[in-house]
Design an enzyme around this catalytic site. Structure first.
Site, PDB file in Angstrom:
ATOM      1  N   MET A  74       0.821  -1.205   0.000  1.00 16.25           N
ATOM      2  CA  MET A  74       0.000   0.000   0.000  1.00 16.25           C
ATOM      3  C   MET A  74       0.862   1.264   0.000  1.00 16.25           C
ATOM      4  SD  MET A  74      -3.280  -0.796   2.416  1.00 16.25           S
ATOM      5  CE  MET A  74      -2.391  -1.498   3.792  1.00 16.25           C
ATOM      6  N   CYS A  75       2.032   1.192   0.566  1.00 21.05           N
ATOM      7  CA  CYS A  75       2.934   2.340   0.594  1.00 21.05           C
ATOM      8  C   CYS A  75       4.003   2.169  -0.486  1.00 21.05           C
ATOM      9  CB  CYS A  75       3.608   2.477   1.955  1.00 21.05           C
ATOM     10  SG  CYS A  75       2.444   2.746   3.311  1.00 21.05           S
ATOM     11  N   THR A  76       4.471   3.282  -1.025  1.00 20.50           N
ATOM     12  CA  THR A  76       5.549   3.232  -2.003  1.00 20.50           C
ATOM     13  C   THR A  76       6.860   3.057  -1.242  1.00 20.50           C
ATOM     14  OG1 THR A  76       4.314   4.700  -3.466  1.00 20.50           O
ATOM     15  CG2 THR A  76       6.650   4.431  -3.918  1.00 20.50           C
TER      16      THR A  76
END
Length: 683
Positions: free
Chosen positions: A540-542
């Protein structure tokens, strides 16, 4: 008899002059220190009445310059006298201080003298010199004026009765006649002759001295000049050179001169003009060699030295910022790239889809290039993990659920530079493979219409989102509307920056057909689908190395700048990959280059090896993003076509023919006769 004392000129510089010099220095002069012609003006002397004593107080003998002083067709205000001058601006304060002032001054004095002897023209008698150094970072201007005036030896003396009111020598009718003649003259006369006889009072330019006074007795001959001095005992500086002019050209008749110091702009009951008779020894040397000259202006401390104009405290901070923010770019054009078209970059309107790490860094770099219109689109809010990685946000932006990212980023740009035209829109971009519930169809349609309008209103679109499918809709709209589309995506230690190619039906202005470049989806035969559902936290996070986003963002902006400076613009051909491999950073050896060098199609960066790879990807006729099939379907069916793409994962493959390609691939695999027993024996 008392020696005549002349009131020296005082410079009066309008702030607009410094603003114009700033623009001239940055945009035209650059590093040139060649002397330039400028103009100034002066008018009749002014005085004010002291409220307490009732006495008249003479104001300075002012010569004024302003922004109009640089105009070739300079025209002073009515009643003012135009003066020609020379401006020499130095590039450094050390050059300004070390300049040989004596040589500069004598050059101007020699010019005045030679012009007088050769032409008998009086236009240069009040010639001035201005040397300057403009500190454009601090808005300080160092300057020194010189008003060359010739020294008379012996000195001129005033007759025993001294200077007196002109009305004691001339009748009111005569003064009114002089005033009327001056007003009626086609051009303002700085110096003129006055003759009184039975027919009345008439005037003529000083150049007509030898003929105008032929039949006039000396007692009726008067030399006059527009006097910038209001001092009752001291005539203005222009009289010095006027007397020198008369002595060198007419030595036999000018040992005694009746002088009218004209100081009246209007007809009035009490005339301000002064009259006096000045004399010089008849035995004075009669030679045509140039006499010594004086005329450097004193500073406020009464010493010979330059003055300083500090405009920063009096300027509007926003105006200061407007002039200062592009200084680096204009200096770049001075020394390195004279052909750099900064206006083309500054007027490019940029739409940033995504206000996260990439969006923040792209916006800052765009501002550095002088872009003045930046618009954000983002659907999320600022979270506590953002400020350390995303430079347009602060801790306070995370509180109370977080501010909308797009609006917050736009507001922060205005704090950084108030002259920026920035705005933010909280907008969710519909994506293929993400079905739209019936209750949300109208809202989705409104979102799509808003996105279409925003893309239509901008010139360049940056795709800076964190998923593959979110880039599909703006890719289609951007291609259909012929916009520049720049894509940037991050991995852990890799990045992709690319420009989308033009539409197949688009024709280059030069008519040269280059191979059509692909878009983000041309490299993949798989249609975009849902990649966001059931993601783990790391998905979900880069998750990327902290230094990668600034590198990728800067590369994306530099790619846009290079594209804008290329003569073919968005149609610029990509340099061949092999030709890029061993260039060694040199410019100018590729016919496809523009002012800023090459304009690659794709750049794949590898931070682990600190290298970039140039890739050229051809357009794919079955692409789900930019193929003519998709674009024509969008143009014909609009939102209905999009809604099918959102709701049905099989729609885009069926529309473009990718489904047949899948079937052909499956059929080819099934047609292979696999010998499973032989494979087992190999192990």
């Amino acid at each position: 008899m008392p020696i005549v004392q002349f009131a020296p000129f005082s410079s009066l510089i309008q702030p607009s002059f410094w603003h114009e010099l700033t623009n001239l220095k940055i945009d035209v002069l650059r590093l040139s220190d060649e002397a330039l012609p400028i103009s100034g003006s002066y008018s009749t002397g002014k005085s004010v009445k002291d409220r307490e004593t009732g006495q008249e107080i003479a104001l300075g003998c002012n010569l004024s310059i302003g922004s109009e002083s640089f105009d070739k067709g300079f025209k002073p205000s009515q009643g003012s006298i135009a003066v020609l001058g020379t401006l020499k601006n130095y590039n450094t304060i050390d050059e300004f201080k070390a300049a040989d002032k004596t040589v500069l001054f004598n050059r101007e004095a020699e010019r005045i003298w030679e012009h007088t002897l050769k032409t008998r023209d009086t236009s240069l008698l009040t010639q001035f010199l201005l040397i300057t150094f403009a500190d454009l970072k601090k808005y300080k201007y160092y300057y020194w004026f010189a008003f060359p005036a010739f020294v008379s030896k012996p000195a001129w003396e005033i007759a025993e009765d001294g200077w007196k009111d002109a009305s004691s020598e001339f009748s009111s009718d005569a003064l009114i006649s002089i005033h009327s003649h001056l007003r009626a003259h086609p051009a303002p006369l700085p110096f003129f002759l006055v003759r009184s006889d039975a027919t009345g009072t008439t005037i003529s330019p000083v150049e007509a001295y030898s003929t105008f006074f032929e039949t006039t007795p000396s007692s009726s001959q008067t030399i006059a000049f527009v006097d910038p001095s209001a001092n009752p005992a001291n005539p203005g500086w222009p009289l010095r050179n006027l007397l020198a002019y008369l002595r060198v050209l007419y030595p036999n008749s000018t040992s005694s001169v009746r002088v009218l110091c004209w100081r009246d702009t209007d007809i009035q009951t009490t005339w301000k003009s002064r009259f006096g008779v000045v004399e010089i020894s008849a035995a004075a040397s009669e030679t045509s060699s140039r006499p010594a000259a004086v005329g450097w202006e004193k500073n406020p401390q009464g010493k010979l030295g330059p003055r300083v104009a500090d405009l920063a405290p009096m300027m509007d901070p926003e105006r200061l910022a407007n002039q200062a923010v592009d200084l680096n770019l204009k200096l770049m054009r001075w020394r390195i790239l004279p052909s750099l078209d900064l206006e083309k970059i500054s007027t490019t309107k940029c739409l940033l889809l995504g206000a996260g790490t990439l969006g923040c860094y792209v916006a800052r770099t765009l501002m550095g290039w002088g872009v003045r219109t930046i618009t954000f689109i983002d659907s999320s809010r600022v979270s506590f993990s953002n400020p350390v990685r995303q430079p347009l946000f602060e801790f306070e932006d995370c509180l109370n659920g977080g501010k909308p990212k797009a609006e917050c980023a736009a507001a922060r740009l205005k704090k950084i530079y108030p002259g920026i035209n920035s705005s933010g829109h909280m907008l969710s971009i519909p994506m293929p493979g993400h079905p739209i519930p019936p209750a949300s169809v109208e809202q989705t349609k409104a979102d799509v219409q808003k996105l279409e309008a925003l893309i239509a209103d901008h010139d360049a679109v940056f795709l800076l989102m964190d998923s593959r499918e979110s880039r599909w809709l703006p890719t289609v709209i951007g291609a259909a509307k012929g916009k520049i589309v720049i894509n940037a995506a991050l991995g852990f230690d890799t990045f992709l920056v690319m420009r989308h190619g033009t539409r197949a039906t688009s024709t280059p202005p030069n008519g040269k057909a280059n191979p059509r470049l692909g878009c983000y989806y041309c490299n993949d035969i798989v249609a975009p689908s849902d990649s966001l559902t059931d993601r783990t936290l790391d998905q979900m996070c880069t998750v990327t190395r902290p230094g990668l986003a600034p590198v990728a963002a800067s590369t994306a902006v530099e790619l846009l700048a290079s594209l804008l400076q290329h003569p073919d613009g968005v149609h610029a051909a990509a340099p061949p990959p092999l030709q890029n491999a061993d260039r060694g950073g040199q410019q100018g050896d590729n016919e496809n280059e523009g002012v800023l060098g090459m304009v690659p199609h794709q750049l794949r960066g590898f931070l682990a090896q600190f290298r970039n790879m140039h890739i050229v990807g051809a357009a794919y006729d079955r692409c789900t993003g930019c193929s003519e099939t998709v674009l024509k379907s969008y143009e014909n069916d609009g939102f209905e076509m999009m809604l099918k793409a959102f709701n049905d994962q099989e729609f885009l493959p069926a529309l473009t023919g990718l489904d047949k390609l899948y079937d052909e691939g499956e059929a080819a695999l099934e047609s292979v006769d696999w010998d499973e027993e032989d494979e087992a024996d190999d192990f």
